[in-house]
Write a protein that holds these residues in place. Sequence first.
Motif, short mmCIF file in Angstrom:
data_model
loop_
_atom_site.label_atom_id
_atom_site.label_comp_id
_atom_site.label_asym_id
_atom_site.label_seq_id
_atom_site.Cartn_x
_atom_site.Cartn_y
_atom_site.Cartn_z
N TYR A 156 -37.44 22.00 75.34
CA TYR A 156 -36.70 20.86 74.79
C TYR A 156 -37.28 20.41 73.45
O TYR A 156 -36.53 20.08 72.52
N LEU A 157 -38.60 20.35 73.33
CA LEU A 157 -39.21 19.92 72.07
C LEU A 157 -38.88 20.88 70.94
O LEU A 157 -38.59 20.45 69.81
N GLN A 158 -38.92 22.18 71.23
CA GLN A 158 -38.62 23.15 70.17
C GLN A 158 -37.14 23.12 69.81
O GLN A 158 -36.79 23.23 68.64
N LYS A 159 -36.28 22.96 70.78
CA LYS A 159 -34.85 22.82 70.49
C LYS A 159 -34.60 21.54 69.70
O LYS A 159 -33.83 21.52 68.75
N PHE A 160 -35.24 20.45 70.11
CA PHE A 160 -35.06 19.14 69.47
C PHE A 160 -35.50 19.17 68.01
O PHE A 160 -34.88 18.54 67.16
N SER A 161 -36.56 19.91 67.71
CA SER A 161 -37.10 19.92 66.35
C SER A 161 -36.41 20.94 65.44
O SER A 161 -36.81 21.09 64.28
N ASP A 162 -35.39 21.59 65.92
CA ASP A 162 -34.64 22.54 65.09
C ASP A 162 -34.14 21.84 63.83
O ASP A 162 -33.60 20.73 63.89
N ASP A 163 -34.30 22.47 62.69
CA ASP A 163 -33.93 21.86 61.42
C ASP A 163 -32.47 21.42 61.37
O ASP A 163 -32.16 20.32 60.90
N GLN A 164 -31.58 22.26 61.84
CA GLN A 164 -30.15 21.93 61.79
C GLN A 164 -29.83 20.72 62.68
O GLN A 164 -29.10 19.82 62.27
N LEU B 176 -29.01 14.75 63.57
CA LEU B 176 -29.45 13.55 64.27
C LEU B 176 -30.03 12.48 63.35
O LEU B 176 -29.89 11.28 63.64
N ARG B 177 -30.65 12.87 62.27
CA ARG B 177 -31.32 11.89 61.41
C ARG B 177 -30.36 10.84 60.89
O ARG B 177 -30.75 9.73 60.58
N LYS B 178 -29.09 11.18 60.79
CA LYS B 178 -28.07 10.23 60.33
C LYS B 178 -27.69 9.24 61.43
O LYS B 178 -27.07 8.22 61.15
N ARG B 179 -28.05 9.54 62.66
CA ARG B 179 -27.63 8.73 63.80
C ARG B 179 -28.75 7.97 64.49
O ARG B 179 -28.48 7.03 65.22
N LEU B 180 -29.98 8.40 64.29
CA LEU B 180 -31.10 7.75 64.96
C LEU B 180 -31.30 6.34 64.39
O LEU B 180 -31.36 6.16 63.17
N THR B 181 -31.41 5.37 65.27
CA THR B 181 -31.68 4.01 64.84
C THR B 181 -33.16 3.87 64.48
O THR B 181 -33.98 4.74 64.82
N SER B 182 -33.51 2.77 63.88
CA SER B 182 -34.92 2.53 63.58
C SER B 182 -35.73 2.46 64.88
O SER B 182 -36.87 2.92 64.94
N GLN B 183 -35.12 1.92 65.94
CA GLN B 183 -35.80 1.88 67.24
C GLN B 183 -35.99 3.28 67.81
O GLN B 183 -37.03 3.58 68.40
N ASP B 184 -34.99 4.15 67.65
CA ASP B 184 -35.11 5.55 68.09
C ASP B 184 -36.25 6.24 67.36
O ASP B 184 -37.08 6.90 67.98
N ARG B 185 -36.27 6.09 66.05
CA ARG B 185 -37.32 6.74 65.24
C ARG B 185 -38.70 6.22 65.62
O ARG B 185 -39.64 7.00 65.76
#
Length: 83
Positions: A32-40, A45-54
Motif C-alpha cells: 500500500y505504501l509503495q502504491k500510495f507513493s506512486d508519482d502519478q 491526490l495532491r490537489k485533493r488532500l486537505t491541510s489536515q490530510d497532509r
Amino acid sequence: MANHSHRFIEEFDGFIGFGLNAESDMDTVIYYLQKFSDDQLMQHLRKRLTSQDREAIFDLISSLLKKHLTEPEYHRYFMKDEH
C-alpha cells in the motif's frame, strides 16, 4: 542512478490482505505504501488532500521514523545521505 527504489511492488506476487497474519500484514503495508507513493497517484491526490490530510500523513510518517530509526539510520535509509 536513482537513490530510491520500489522493487517490492514490482516483484511481489503474494497475498495482499490485512488481518490474516503478521507476515501478510507487513507485505500489505509495504504494498500500500509503495502504491500510495506512486508519482502519478500523488500528482492526482495532491490537489485533493486537505491541510489536515497532509498533516496527518506527515505526522504519522515522522513519528514512525523517529520511533524506529536512529539518527544515522534516518539519514542513511530515509534521507539517502551520509550524515
